[in-house]
Design an enzyme around this catalytic site. Sequence first.
Site, PDB file in Angstrom:
ATOM      1  N   HIS A 121       0.864  -1.175   0.000  1.00 22.99           N
ATOM      2  CA  HIS A 121       0.000   0.000   0.000  1.00 22.99           C
ATOM      3  C   HIS A 121       0.902   1.227   0.000  1.00 22.99           C
ATOM      4  CE1 HIS A 121      -2.802   2.988   1.714  1.00 22.99           C
ATOM      5  NE2 HIS A 121      -3.792   2.184   1.368  1.00 22.99           N
ATOM      6  N   ASP A 198       2.824  -4.490   8.144  1.00 25.97           N
ATOM      7  CA  ASP A 198       1.594  -3.710   7.967  1.00 25.97           C
ATOM      8  C   ASP A 198       0.427  -4.693   8.055  1.00 25.97           C
ATOM      9  OD1 ASP A 198      -0.654  -2.430   7.044  1.00 25.97           O
ATOM     10  OD2 ASP A 198       0.273  -1.641   5.219  1.00 25.97           O
ATOM     11  N   GLN A 201      -4.769  -4.988   6.738  1.00 28.99           N
ATOM     12  CA  GLN A 201      -5.717  -5.881   6.072  1.00 28.99           C
ATOM     13  C   GLN A 201      -5.752  -7.271   6.701  1.00 28.99           C
ATOM     14  OE1 GLN A 201      -7.875  -5.134   3.605  1.00 28.99           O
ATOM     15  NE2 GLN A 201      -7.204  -3.007   3.623  1.00 28.99           N
ATOM     16  N   LYS A 224     -10.764  -1.055  10.411  1.00 27.44           N
ATOM     17  CA  LYS A 224     -10.808  -2.282   9.607  1.00 27.44           C
ATOM     18  C   LYS A 224     -11.356  -3.462  10.404  1.00 27.44           C
ATOM     19  CE  LYS A 224      -8.046  -0.422   6.287  1.00 27.44           C
ATOM     20  NZ  LYS A 224      -8.407  -0.175   4.892  1.00 27.44           N
ATOM     21  N   CYS A 362      -4.758   2.433  -3.748  1.00 27.93           N
ATOM     22  CA  CYS A 362      -3.519   2.926  -3.118  1.00 27.93           C
ATOM     23  C   CYS A 362      -2.392   1.909  -3.264  1.00 27.93           C
ATOM     24  CB  CYS A 362      -3.751   3.267  -1.648  1.00 27.93           C
ATOM     25  SG  CYS A 362      -4.842   4.660  -1.386  1.00 27.93           S
TER      26      CYS A 362
END
Length: 404
Positions: A121, A198, A201, A224, A362
């Site tokens: 991302h 990261d 997600q 999220k 993104c």
Amino acid sequence: MLDIQKIRADFPILSQKVNGKPLVYFDNGATSQKPQIVIDAISKYYQEINANIHRGVHTLSQLATDAYEISRGKIQNHINAKFSHEVLFTSGTTFGINLVANGFTSILKPGDEVLISAMEHHSNIVPWQMLCERTGAVLKVIPMNQEGELIMAEYDKLLSEKTKIVAVIHISNALGTINPVKYITNQAHTYGAAVLIDGAQAVPHLKPNMQELDCDFYVFSGHKICGPTGIGILYGKEDWLNKLPAYQGGGEMIKDVSFEKTTYAGLPHKFEAGTPNVAGGIVLGTAVDYMNEVGFENIQKQELELLDYGTKRLLEIEGLKIFGTAKEKTSVISFNIEGIHPYDIGTIIDKLGIAVRTGHHCAQPIMTFFDIPGTIRASFSFYNTKEEIDVMVEALKRATVMLS
């Protein structure tokens, strides 16, 4: 087994109509919907204990402080962090990555190397580019294949004594690929490099275990995972957080201030300058409790069923191509229909009440890799159903006829 209708009843927004049609919400990769218990918790905070934290002796301040720190403890337990002070409240994933990247300004020197992957991302690309510009370090990229999987043999070749930090996405927001972050971490550590994952997600789909992963930093966003926007988490190992300089100056992050010198507070307050998103921090704990009550094994089972079913149904459409066919994948399907721009598809099916994401998500380097302008992304959550997928497929067929 989940009682899906009971689960759906927890989410008031799912019962509304959009453009006169029942809402089919398949943009969970952008943000999840919120259960009533989370919505009520936000209201309850402002109605009953609204106060600034850590700074007052009065009752409301103490109640708010207690609730905020209890929530920090919930996050610690959820991700299996060793200490609660390794859990920092942030405004979201982007803030957490920037905090770490800024801290490495004092660590890197010209010629040092930062590794990221081809499927990141933008939030896990741009901060590292900025870091390299400041320090003279070199940014290197782990390549991926046509299935949307990172090529681990190439990763192994890129690692060297020059590698100081590896920053990779746990699950791709654009492709759904689940990356081998445990292997990535182990390999980086053999060269003494730090690892940032990261997890934006990943957290909606699984429980990341910091002791098993052994990464040095892990970041994610509350919105999220059925929580509010404007709140997130940066997990960092105690040793690393002590090495990094303070990111912002102001109230809360200080121990002693004079015009000659300021000394900083200990963890976690060293990195939590200013008045925080108190409501967000408290309610993130509520959201995590809700997700754990649903159960991540149940969530994974439901979402994998939706992924399998959605993949089969979508491939019935002539000219449809899926981007991201990794063996290890979560409930995200990115696709295009030959000869039709993804934006046009998204606009038409929105008129039928179906929310999908169109564009580059993104993740422009991924689109460049596949030589496409963007994709249509349907991202499923545990509260979605196969019947909703059927509705989307019929809408896509209708849109295809209209646009051909």
